[in-house]
Design a protein around this motif. Structure first.
Motif, PDB file in Angstrom:
ATOM      1  N   ALA A  71      26.526   7.799 -16.431  1.00 24.93           N
ATOM      2  CA  ALA A  71      27.705   6.632 -16.789  1.00 24.93           C
ATOM      3  C   ALA A  71      27.124   5.289 -16.670  1.00 24.93           C
ATOM      4  CB  ALA A  71      28.864   7.025 -15.547  1.00 24.93           C
ATOM      5  N   HIS A  72      27.565   4.417 -17.309  1.00 27.11           N
ATOM      6  CA  HIS A  72      27.599   3.138 -17.599  1.00 27.11           C
ATOM      7  C   HIS A  72      28.615   2.127 -16.616  1.00 27.11           C
ATOM      8  CE1 HIS A  72      24.951   3.064 -21.697  1.00 27.11           C
ATOM      9  NE2 HIS A  72      24.386   3.731 -20.601  1.00 27.11           N
ATOM     10  N   VAL A  73      27.926   1.155 -16.089  1.00 26.79           N
ATOM     11  CA  VAL A  73      28.893   0.273 -15.381  1.00 26.79           C
ATOM     12  C   VAL A  73      29.930  -0.502 -16.333  1.00 26.79           C
ATOM     13  CG1 VAL A  73      29.284  -1.401 -13.738  1.00 26.79           C
ATOM     14  CG2 VAL A  73      27.209   0.363 -13.600  1.00 26.79           C
ATOM     15  N   PRO A  74      30.967  -0.570 -16.379  1.00 25.39           N
ATOM     16  CA  PRO A  74      32.017  -1.251 -17.085  1.00 25.39           C
ATOM     17  C   PRO A  74      31.645  -2.674 -17.044  1.00 25.39           C
ATOM     18  CG  PRO A  74      33.310   0.238 -16.103  1.00 25.39           C
ATOM     19  CD  PRO A  74      32.262   0.385 -15.059  1.00 25.39           C
ATOM     20  N   PHE A  75      31.810  -3.306 -18.186  1.00 23.23           N
ATOM     21  CA  PHE A  75      31.425  -4.906 -17.976  1.00 23.23           C
ATOM     22  C   PHE A  75      33.003  -5.588 -18.387  1.00 23.23           C
ATOM     23  CE2 PHE A  75      30.804  -8.817 -20.771  1.00 23.23           C
ATOM     24  CZ  PHE A  75      30.179  -9.594 -20.034  1.00 23.23           C
ATOM     25  N   THR A  76      33.135  -6.374 -17.488  1.00 17.80           N
ATOM     26  CA  THR A  76      34.260  -7.232 -17.778  1.00 17.80           C
ATOM     27  C   THR A  76      34.033  -8.647 -17.845  1.00 17.80           C
ATOM     28  OG1 THR A  76      34.980  -7.238 -15.337  1.00 17.80           O
ATOM     29  CG2 THR A  76      35.870  -5.500 -16.731  1.00 17.80           C
ATOM     30  N   GLY A  77      33.861  -9.463 -18.777  1.00 18.88           N
ATOM     31  CA  GLY A  77      33.358 -10.926 -18.789  1.00 18.88           C
ATOM     32  C   GLY A  77      34.462 -11.808 -18.688  1.00 18.88           C
ATOM     33  N   GLU A  78      34.162 -13.035 -18.316  1.00 16.29           N
ATOM     34  CA  GLU A  78      35.252 -14.078 -18.008  1.00 16.29           C
ATOM     35  C   GLU A  78      35.143 -15.264 -19.324  1.00 16.29           C
ATOM     36  OE1 GLU A  78      36.194 -15.582 -14.321  1.00 16.29           O
ATOM     37  OE2 GLU A  78      35.312 -14.036 -13.260  1.00 16.29           O
TER      38      GLU A  78
END
Length: 229
Positions: A71-78
């Motif tokens: 599973a990939h780690v979700p990316f949340t950009g600012e």
């Protein structure tokens, strides 16, 4: 044919062989001259072992299939406004611009949690095929630090006197550096960084760590930035 014919044929074959050998020799000389001069301090750094496939990996299709399902780690950009981006980038630059490569260190104690945090930060570095081919070892014991200093100084003396060459040593004169490393005793902690040329699969076989030299170098850069922060 006369009885001399075999002799003439043999002489012609010898002459052809000599001509071909001379031609090949001249070609090798031209090829050698066209190559760039060796720069061992550059070339050796790029030899990370990934050009030598590990035989133990071949045919391990079961592991490769399992690896694809990680599973990939979700990316949340600012997102920031232009003014905020400029401000943040300027602040970060001014902070890192204070960094210096010094040969004198303070013996003032540093919280171990700080060391752990900067190593965690270095561990966020990108790496070839996400293999993370690094190991960080923290040393605090004075006796062990001194033994490390002795090993480093022994190798560095060889570097200065034999490996680096006159040009490199001459370029370092203005920086007034040498193989004596007193600060390895003074610093409250030493962080040793090792590259892993290969890892181990769940079945015990070797797994290549791609671009391990470059990946570890990037992690070291992030480590230095984290220490400055």
């Amino acid at each position: 044919f006369s009885s001399l014919t075999p002799v003439f044929i043999a002489i012609i074959c010898v002459l052809i062989g000599v001509i071909m050998k001379k031609t090949n020799g001249e070609k090798e000389k031209r090829d050698t001259k066209s190559k760039h001069p060796s720069r061992p301090w550059v070339d050796e750094d790029l030899k990370d072992g990934t050009d030598h496939p590990l035989e133990e990996e071949e045919g391990d299709e079961e592991w490769q299939g399992l690896d694809e399902n990680v599973a990939h780690v979700p990316f949340t950009g600012e997102r920031y406004s232009e003014a905020e981006m400029i401000k943040r980038s300027q602040t970060f630059y001014e902070l890192l611009n204070k960094r210096r490569s010094v040969r004198f260190l303070s013996d003032e104690p540093v919280p171990r949690e700080v060391i752990d945090n900067v190593i965690r930060t270095a561990g966020t570095s990108p790496s070839g095929a996400h293999t993370e081919p690094w190991t960080f070892v923290v040393v605090q014991d004075p006796d062990l630090k001194h033994k490390i200093r002795e090993i480093v100084e022994e190798e560095e003396e060889i570097n200065y006197k034999k490996r680096m060459g006159d040009r490199w040593v001459n370029d370092l004169k203005r920086l007034r550096t040498n193989w004596i490393k007193e600060y390895l005793d003074t610093a409250p902690y030493l962080i040793l960084i090792f590259k892993q040329v290969y890892g181990r699969l769940p079945n015990g076989k070797k797994k290549t760590h791609y671009y391990n030299e470059i990946s570890v170098s990037i992690a070291c850069g992030i480590l230095l930035a984290a220490l400055q922060v």
